[in-house]
Motif scaffolding. Structure first.
Motif, PDB file in Angstrom:
ATOM      1  N   ALA B 276     -53.768  23.322 -22.543  1.00 20.97           N
ATOM      2  CA  ALA B 276     -54.503  24.507 -22.116  1.00 20.97           C
ATOM      3  C   ALA B 276     -56.008  24.284 -22.266  1.00 20.97           C
ATOM      4  CB  ALA B 276     -54.072  25.713 -22.935  1.00 20.97           C
ATOM      5  N   GLU B 279     -57.322  22.274 -19.484  1.00 20.08           N
ATOM      6  CA  GLU B 279     -57.390  22.922 -18.178  1.00 20.08           C
ATOM      7  C   GLU B 279     -58.463  23.990 -18.097  1.00 20.08           C
ATOM      8  OE1 GLU B 279     -53.791  23.910 -16.327  1.00 20.08           O
ATOM      9  OE2 GLU B 279     -53.087  21.863 -16.468  1.00 20.08           O
ATOM     10  N   ASP B 280     -58.611  24.818 -19.115  1.00 22.27           N
ATOM     11  CA  ASP B 280     -59.615  25.875 -19.039  1.00 22.27           C
ATOM     12  C   ASP B 280     -59.972  26.347 -20.442  1.00 22.27           C
ATOM     13  OD1 ASP B 280     -61.097  28.230 -18.621  1.00 22.27           O
ATOM     14  OD2 ASP B 280     -60.184  28.445 -16.641  1.00 22.27           O
ATOM     15  N   ILE B 282     -62.298  28.517 -21.528  1.00 22.07           N
ATOM     16  CA  ILE B 282     -62.528  29.954 -21.755  1.00 22.07           C
ATOM     17  C   ILE B 282     -61.214  30.711 -21.773  1.00 22.07           C
ATOM     18  CG2 ILE B 282     -63.472  32.035 -20.687  1.00 22.07           C
ATOM     19  CD1 ILE B 282     -65.968  30.547 -20.107  1.00 22.07           C
ATOM     20  N   ALA B 283     -60.346  30.385 -20.806  1.00 21.25           N
ATOM     21  CA  ALA B 283     -59.041  31.038 -20.781  1.00 21.25           C
ATOM     22  C   ALA B 283     -58.288  30.733 -22.070  1.00 21.25           C
ATOM     23  CB  ALA B 283     -58.241  30.561 -19.579  1.00 21.25           C
ATOM     24  N   CYS B 284     -58.461  29.512 -22.537  1.00 23.83           N
ATOM     25  CA  CYS B 284     -57.810  29.077 -23.763  1.00 23.83           C
ATOM     26  C   CYS B 284     -58.240  29.948 -24.933  1.00 23.83           C
ATOM     27  CB  CYS B 284     -58.232  27.631 -23.960  1.00 23.83           C
ATOM     28  SG  CYS B 284     -57.407  26.788 -25.237  1.00 23.83           S
ATOM     29  N   GLN B 285     -59.527  30.229 -25.017  1.00 26.06           N
ATOM     30  CA  GLN B 285     -60.018  31.091 -26.094  1.00 26.06           C
ATOM     31  C   GLN B 285     -59.525  32.517 -25.915  1.00 26.06           C
ATOM     32  OE1 GLN B 285     -64.240  29.849 -25.599  1.00 26.06           O
ATOM     33  NE2 GLN B 285     -64.278  30.124 -27.802  1.00 26.06           N
ATOM     34  N   ALA B 286     -59.491  32.961 -24.665  1.00 28.67           N
ATOM     35  CA  ALA B 286     -59.034  34.318 -24.413  1.00 28.67           C
ATOM     36  C   ALA B 286     -57.560  34.488 -24.774  1.00 28.67           C
ATOM     37  CB  ALA B 286     -59.268  34.687 -22.947  1.00 28.67           C
ATOM     38  N   MET B 287     -56.819  33.372 -24.831  1.00 24.56           N
ATOM     39  CA  MET B 287     -55.406  33.430 -25.200  1.00 24.56           C
ATOM     40  C   MET B 287     -55.212  33.436 -26.712  1.00 24.56           C
ATOM     41  SD  MET B 287     -53.771  33.528 -22.463  1.00 24.56           S
ATOM     42  CE  MET B 287     -55.163  34.445 -21.919  1.00 24.56           C
TER      43      MET B 287
END
Lengths: 235, 405
Positions: B276, B279-280, B282-287
C-alpha cells in the motif's frame, strides 16, 4: 463531536488555513463548500493529521488530536476518503478493502463489514478480484468510500466524492452517503464543490474562501442566501 | 513477410552506425611511425553486423506489437510454467523434491570451484531477497544496499579479530547490526521518495565504504582484514574442501530461511502495508497505517539479510577489504531484483542465477562482460519490463461463506 478552534496550517510557505473554527456534532452531515484553493481539502488533511496544523486546537470527543499521527487518528474513528479517490491501483478490490480495515484485528467482524459494503455497492461484489485501477471512476469512488468505511469510522471525512463523475453516479453516491448517515449514525463531513448537491444532503454548511470560513448556517438558509446563490450555485 | 520498408530502415541504422563508429573502428593512428591506418574492412563488419542486429530487433519488436507475446522463446513459456506450478501442487512438490536432490548432491558431484560459485550465487539470492523487501515490496529505491552487507562482513571480521568470536555468534550479531544500520538510514530518509531517496541511499553506501577505507584504527583501511576463521561445527575444524561444502550447506539453509520469512512477510499485515505504501503514500496514511513504522520496518528487515550475507561472505573469503563493497555491488544486487521481477521470490532467484553464473561461465568473454550485462538489461526493458517472473499476489477469497480466512 469534533471542535476545530482557530487552526492555522501551512504548505511550506503557503498559509492555507487562516484561523479556521468549526463544530461538528454527532450524527450530523456537515458540508464545507468553497472554490478551488479555498483550503477545503487542507482542512480535511489537518483533521486527519496528514498536514498537521501549526497552531490551534482540534478536539475530538473533547480530546485534542491535532498533534497525533495519522494512524492514531484513524484508530480513534476518523476515516477519510481522500480527494481523487486514491485507491490502490494494483491491489484488487478485496485487497483495497482489507487495507481499509488495516488497524482492525477481528477477522470475522472485518468480513461482516465487507459484506456490508458489498450490500451498499453491489457492483463491487462483481469486481472483487479485479485490480482497483481497472475500475471506472464511479466504481473507484464507491471503492474509496467502502475502504474508508472498513475502519468503522464514527466520523467520515469525504473529499469531493462527486469529482469527475456522471450526474447519475453522483446522485447514487450521495444517496448512499445519506444512508450511511441514517443507518449507522455516522457523522459525515463532506467537502464539495458541487454546492447545490452538497447543501441538499447536508444539515448544516460552512462556506470557505481563501483560507477562512466566511459563512456558517443551516443548509436551507445557505441555499436561499443570495451571496451563496450568486457565487456557488450559479443562480 | 519481409517488407522492403523494414530493410530500408535497417539499412539506415547500419549507415548511421558506420558513421558513428568510423573514428574508433576505422581510423587507427600509429603515433610512433606517424602514419594513419585506414581499416576499411572494419567498416564493412560494423555495417553488416548492425544491419543484421537492427533487422532482428525490428522483427522481434513487430512480433511483440502484433500480439504474439512469444517475442523471446525462453521467457514466456517460463511464466506459463510458473502459473502451472502455482495451480498444481503435485507438480510443485515434485519440482521441489528434484531441486532439493540436486542441491544436496551438487557439492559431492562437482569440484570445489563449482561449489564456491554456487555459494556465491546463493549469497546473492539472499541479498536479492533482502533488497526485494525494500525495493520490490515497499517500493523504496535503495542504491546503497551494499552498506549493510559491509556492516555484516566487518562485524564478523572485527569481532573475530579482536575477540575471537565464532561464526555462529557473529551471524545473529551481523543481522542485528544490519537491522540497526537499516533503521539508522531509515530515519533521515523517511520524508524522501523516488529519485531523492535513491540519491541519499547511494550516498549512505559510499559513506560506509569511505569510513571503512579511511578509518585505519578501526577497520585497517584499504588493506582490509585477513585470516578470518571459517565456520566450524561444534569445534570441529574442516579442511579447505569440506569447509567449502559445509559453508554451501549453511547458506542453503539460510537461503531457505530467507525464502520462508520473506514469503510469510509478503503475505502478512506488514507486507500488505508495504504494498500500500508503494502504491499511494497519502491513501496509506488515511487508512491508518503508520508510515514511519512501516518504512523503518522495510529498511530494517531488508538490511537484516544483508547483514547475515555479509557475515557469510567474510567467512567464505576469509579476507575482506572495502573494495568488495563498492557501488557496483549495490547495482548488481538491484539488477538481480529488477531483472528477475520486483517483488517475486522465484524471479530474484532466477535473476541471481543469470547475473552471477553468466560472468563465471563466460570467462572467455570477460572483456565484454559489461556490454553483455547492458544488453541483457536493455532487452529486458523492451520485452519484459516487469521482470522475468513477475510478482503474482495471493488473492483473498474469504467472505459470503462467512469468516473462513
Amino acid at each position: 463531536m469534533l471542535k476545530i478552534r482557530n487552526i492555522n496550517s501551512y504548505y511550506g510557505n503557503i498559509h492555507a488555513l487562516k484561523g479556521i473554527s468549526l463544530d461538528i456534532s454527532e450524527g450530523e452531515i456537515i458540508t464545507l463548500i468553497g472554490a478551488n484553493g479555498a483550503g477545503k481539502s487542507t482542512t480535511l488533511m489537518s483533521i486527519s493529521g496528514i498536514v498537521p496544523p501549526d497552531s490551534g486546537d482540534i478536539l475530538y470527543m473533547g480530546n485534542p488530536i491535532h498533534s497525533m499521527s495519522p494512524d492514531k487518528i484513524v484508530s480513534l474513528g476518523i476515516s477519510q476518503v481522500p480527494e481523487g479517490r486514491r485507491i490502490f491501483p494494483d491491489l484488487t478490490v478485496m485487497e483495497n478493502l482489507h487495507m481499509g480495515a488495516f488497524p482492525r484485528t477481528n477477522k470475522s467482524q472485518v468480513s461482516n463489514d465487507i459484506n456490508y459494503v458489498f450490500d451498499l455497492f453491489p457492483i463491487l461484489t462483481k469486481r472483487r478480484n479485479q485490480p482497483g485501477g481497472t475500475l471506472s471512476g464511479g466504481e473507484q469512488q464507491m471503492l474509496a468510500i467502502s475502504r474508508a468505511l472498513m475502519a468503522r469510522p464514527r466520523l467520515l471525512l469525504l473529499d469531493e466524492p462527486s469529482l469527475g463523475l456522471a450526474p447519475i453516479i453522483v446522485r447514487q453516491i450521495f444517496d448512499i452517503i445519506k444512508k450511511i448517515n441514517s443507518e449507522h449514525n455516522t457523522t459525515i463531513f463532506l467537502v464539495e464543490q458541487n454546492a447545490n448537491l452538497a447543501l441538499h444532503v447536508a444539515h448544516r454548511g460552512y462556506v470557505m474562501e481563501t483560507g477562512k470560513i466566511v459563512m456558517e448556517d443551516s443548509a436551507d438558509n445557505l441555499l436561499s442566501n443570495d451571496d451563496v446563490k450568486k457565487a456557488y450555485l450559479g443562480l | 513477410m519481409i517488407k522492403f520498408e523494414e530493410i530500408k530502415k535497417s539499412l539506415f541504422v547500419s549507415l548511421w552506425f558506420m558513421f558513428l563508429t568510423f573514428p574508433i573502428m576505422v581510423i587507427h593512428v600509429n603515433p610512433i611511425d606517424k602514419i594513419v591506418n585506414w581499416r576499411w574492412d572494419n567498416l564493412l563488419f560494423v555495417g553488416c553486423g548492425s544491419f543484421i542486429l537492427s533487422f532482428f530487433w525490428r522483427y522481434f519488436i513487430n512480433r511483440k506489437k502484433s500480439g504474439l507475446r512469444q517475442s523471446s522463446p525462453v521467457i514466456s513459456p517460463l511464466s506459463n510454467i510458473m502459473a502451472r506450478l502455482r495451480n498444481d501442487p503435485k507438480l510443485f512438490r515434485t519440482l521441489i523434491a528434484v531441486l532439493a536432490f540436486i542441491a544436496v548432491a551438487f557439492p559431492f558431484t562437482f569440484s570445489t570451484y563449482q561449489v564456491t560459485i554456487m555459494t556465491t550465487v546463493l549469497l546473492y539470492i539472499m541479498l536479492g531477497l533482502g533488497l526485494n523487501i525494500v525495493v520490490g515490496l515497499a517500493g523504496l529505491l535503495d542504491l546503497g544496499y551494499v552498506a549493510f552487507y559491509a556492516v555484516g562482513a566487518y562485524s564478523y571480521a572485527l569481532l573475530n579479530y579482536h575477540f575471537g568470536l565464532s561464526f555462529w555468534i557473529a551471524l545473529p550479531v551481523g543481522a542485528i547490526l544490519g537491522a540497526f544500520f537499516g533503521i539508522l538510514l531509515g530515519f533521515p530518509v523517511l520524508r524522501l521518495r523516488g529519485d531523492y531517496l535513491a540519491i541519499v541511499t547511494l550516498g549512505f553506501g559510499e559513506i560506509i565504504r569511505l569510513i571503512l577505507e579511511n578509518w585505519n584504527d578501526f577497520s585497517f583501511g584499504p588493506s582490509g582484514i585477513s585470516n578470518i576463521s571459517r565456520p566450524s561445527l561444534f569445534g570441529i575444524e574442516f579442511s579447505l574442501k569440506s569447509s567449502s561444502i559445509f559453508l554451501y550447506f549453511i547458506i542453503i539453509i539460510l537461503v531457505l530461511l530467507t525464502i520462508f520469512v520473506v514469503n510469510r512477510l509478503q503475505h502478512s499485515r506488514i507486507g500488505r502495508a508495504w504494498v500500500a505504501l508503494r502504491e499511494d503514500e497519502i491513501a496509506c496514511q488515511a487508512m491508518g497505517i503508520d508510515k514511519v513504522k512501516t518504512k523503518l520496518a522495510a529498511f530494517a528487515l531488508g538490511a537484516t539479510w544483508a547483514g547475515m550475507a555479509g557475515v557469510i561472505f567474510a567467512a567464505k573469503t576469509t579476507f575482506i577489504n572495502p573494495a568488495s563493497f563498492t557501488f557496483h555491488e549495490s547495482a548488481l544486487i538491484l539488477s538481480i531484483v529488477v531483472l528477475g521481477g520486483m517483488g517475486s521470490i522465484p524471479g530474484v532467484i532466477l535473476g541471481a542465477l543469470i547475473l552471477i553464473l553468466m560472468p563465471e561461465y563466460l570467462r572467455a568473454f570477460s572483456d565484454y562482460r559489461m556490454l553483455l550485462f547492458g544488453a541483457i538489461m536493455v532487452l529486458m526493458m523492451v520485452f519484459r519490463p516487469q521482470g522475468i517472473i513477475s510478482d503474482v499476489r495471493r488473492t483473498y477469497e474469504l467472505d459470503n461463506k462467512g469468516a473462513s480466512g
